[in-house]
Enzyme design. Structure first.
Site, PDB file in Angstrom:
ATOM      1  N   GLU A 122      11.948  73.487 -17.269  1.00  0.00           N
ATOM      2  CA  GLU A 122      13.371  72.986 -17.976  1.00  0.00           C
ATOM      3  C   GLU A 122      14.024  71.975 -17.099  1.00  0.00           C
ATOM      4  O   GLU A 122      14.450  71.125 -17.424  1.00  0.00           O
ATOM      5  CB  GLU A 122      14.102  74.113 -18.589  1.00  0.00           C
ATOM      6  CG  GLU A 122      13.355  75.050 -19.449  1.00  0.00           C
ATOM      7  CD  GLU A 122      12.480  74.412 -20.530  1.00  0.00           C
ATOM      8  OE1 GLU A 122      13.138  73.275 -21.104  1.00  0.00           O
ATOM      9  OE2 GLU A 122      11.926  75.132 -21.445  1.00  0.00           O
ATOM     10  N   HIS A 172      12.912  68.668 -17.223  1.00  0.00           N
ATOM     11  CA  HIS A 172      13.016  67.942 -18.327  1.00  0.00           C
ATOM     12  C   HIS A 172      14.414  67.272 -18.023  1.00  0.00           C
ATOM     13  O   HIS A 172      14.496  66.059 -18.244  1.00  0.00           O
ATOM     14  CB  HIS A 172      13.185  68.870 -19.605  1.00  0.00           C
ATOM     15  CG  HIS A 172      11.759  69.055 -20.196  1.00  0.00           C
ATOM     16  ND1 HIS A 172      10.637  68.371 -20.421  1.00  0.00           N
ATOM     17  CD2 HIS A 172      11.537  70.368 -20.575  1.00  0.00           C
ATOM     18  CE1 HIS A 172       9.644  68.739 -20.886  1.00  0.00           C
ATOM     19  NE2 HIS A 172      10.051  70.072 -21.131  1.00  0.00           N
ATOM     20  N   HIS A 176       5.870  66.498 -21.165  1.00  0.00           N
ATOM     21  CA  HIS A 176       5.070  67.355 -20.858  1.00  0.00           C
ATOM     22  C   HIS A 176       3.966  66.616 -20.248  1.00  0.00           C
ATOM     23  O   HIS A 176       3.636  65.680 -20.564  1.00  0.00           O
ATOM     24  CB  HIS A 176       4.784  68.099 -22.013  1.00  0.00           C
ATOM     25  CG  HIS A 176       5.711  69.136 -22.451  1.00  0.00           C
ATOM     26  ND1 HIS A 176       5.867  69.337 -23.565  1.00  0.00           N
ATOM     27  CD2 HIS A 176       6.651  69.783 -21.595  1.00  0.00           C
ATOM     28  CE1 HIS A 176       7.224  70.315 -24.040  1.00  0.00           C
ATOM     29  NE2 HIS A 176       7.296  70.547 -22.851  1.00  0.00           N
ATOM     30  N   CYS A 177       3.288  67.508 -19.280  1.00  0.00           N
ATOM     31  CA  CYS A 177       2.198  66.963 -18.620  1.00  0.00           C
ATOM     32  C   CYS A 177       0.809  67.207 -18.874  1.00  0.00           C
ATOM     33  O   CYS A 177       0.666  68.704 -19.277  1.00  0.00           O
ATOM     34  CB  CYS A 177       2.355  67.383 -17.100  1.00  0.00           C
ATOM     35  SG  CYS A 177       1.294  66.857 -15.873  1.00  0.00           S
ATOM     36  N   CYS A 202       3.833  64.068 -11.591  1.00  0.00           N
ATOM     37  CA  CYS A 202       5.291  64.415 -11.898  1.00  0.00           C
ATOM     38  C   CYS A 202       6.201  64.643 -10.550  1.00  0.00           C
ATOM     39  O   CYS A 202       7.046  63.929 -10.686  1.00  0.00           O
ATOM     40  CB  CYS A 202       5.248  65.585 -12.413  1.00  0.00           C
ATOM     41  SG  CYS A 202       4.593  65.879 -14.025  1.00  0.00           S
TER      42      CYS A 202
HETATM   43 ZN   LIG Z   1       8.970  71.567 -22.182  1.00  0.00          ZN
HETATM   44 ZN   LIG Z   2       2.398  67.260 -14.046  1.00  0.00          ZN
END
Ligand SMILES: [Zn+2]
Ligand SMILES: [Zn+2]
Length: 184
Positions: A141, A144, A150-151, A178
């Site tokens: 979270e 975000h 989302h990955c 990410c």
């Molecule tokens: Zn999420």
């Molecule tokens: Zn990722």
């Protein structure tokens, strides 16, 4: 990207509703401090969220709780994240439940322990498993709030998960892509 939310200055953990043990918040805070390399502060006074209860569903509306967290976060320095942690069961209208919710590139996030407990599935308690799940949800979270979506990598903490079995497969940290996107 909104420059104000590309990094995290500090994380404040806020108990939401009754039944969140402070020792558990301390443990989550320690893990988040390592992951995000920032100071984490645990607030002791629980936020009363009875206003967010849907009496028919017997669940709490997570978006309404996020809005209440935003009012608290408005008094904080830019870059501070306010992470609500609750034992209550959360929902949004289109889903039967959510593990958590966050503001995309915003100051606030919320995670629920309710469905992370083995007891919810009729199994004996596993405190270490609960902690591992809670940390993954919290990192997700907070990701975000940094603008991460989302990955597709199922091992990455930013993978979308709607079941604890999938949550247990994820790593507690960001994949290389990410991590690069957040500058962590
Ligand atoms: Zn999420
Ligand atoms: Zn990722």
């Amino acid at each position: 990207m909104n420059a104000a939310f590309t990094s995290i200055g500090a994380i404040h953990l806020q108990p939401v509703g009754e039944g969140v043990a402070l020792e558990l918040l301390d443990e989550i805070a320690a893990a988040l401090a390592r992951t995000f390399r920032v100071s984490c502060h645990v607030r002791t006074a629980a936020l009363d969220v009875r206003f967010a209860l849907d009496a028919i569903r017997g669940q709490y509306y997570s978006t309404a709780i996020l809005e209440a967290l935003m009012r608290i976060a408005a008094a904080e320095n830019a870059g501070t994240r306010l992470l609500g942690v609750t034992a209550l069961d959360l929902y949004v209208p289109i889903l039967t439940f959510v593990f958590g919710e966050a503001q995309m590139q915003g100051p606030c996030a919320l995670v629920s322990l309710h469905r992370l407990r083995e007891e919810f599935y009729g199994l004996p308690p596993q405190p270490e498993l609960l902690m591992a799940r809670a940390i993954k949800e919290a990192v997700h979270e907070l990701g975000h709030t940094l603008g991460l979506r989302h990955c597709p990598d199922w091992r990455c903490v930013m993978a979308s998960t709607h079941a604890v079995e999938r949550l247990d497969l994820k790593e507690p940290h960001f994949c290389a892509a990410c991590r690069r996107a957040t500058g962590l």
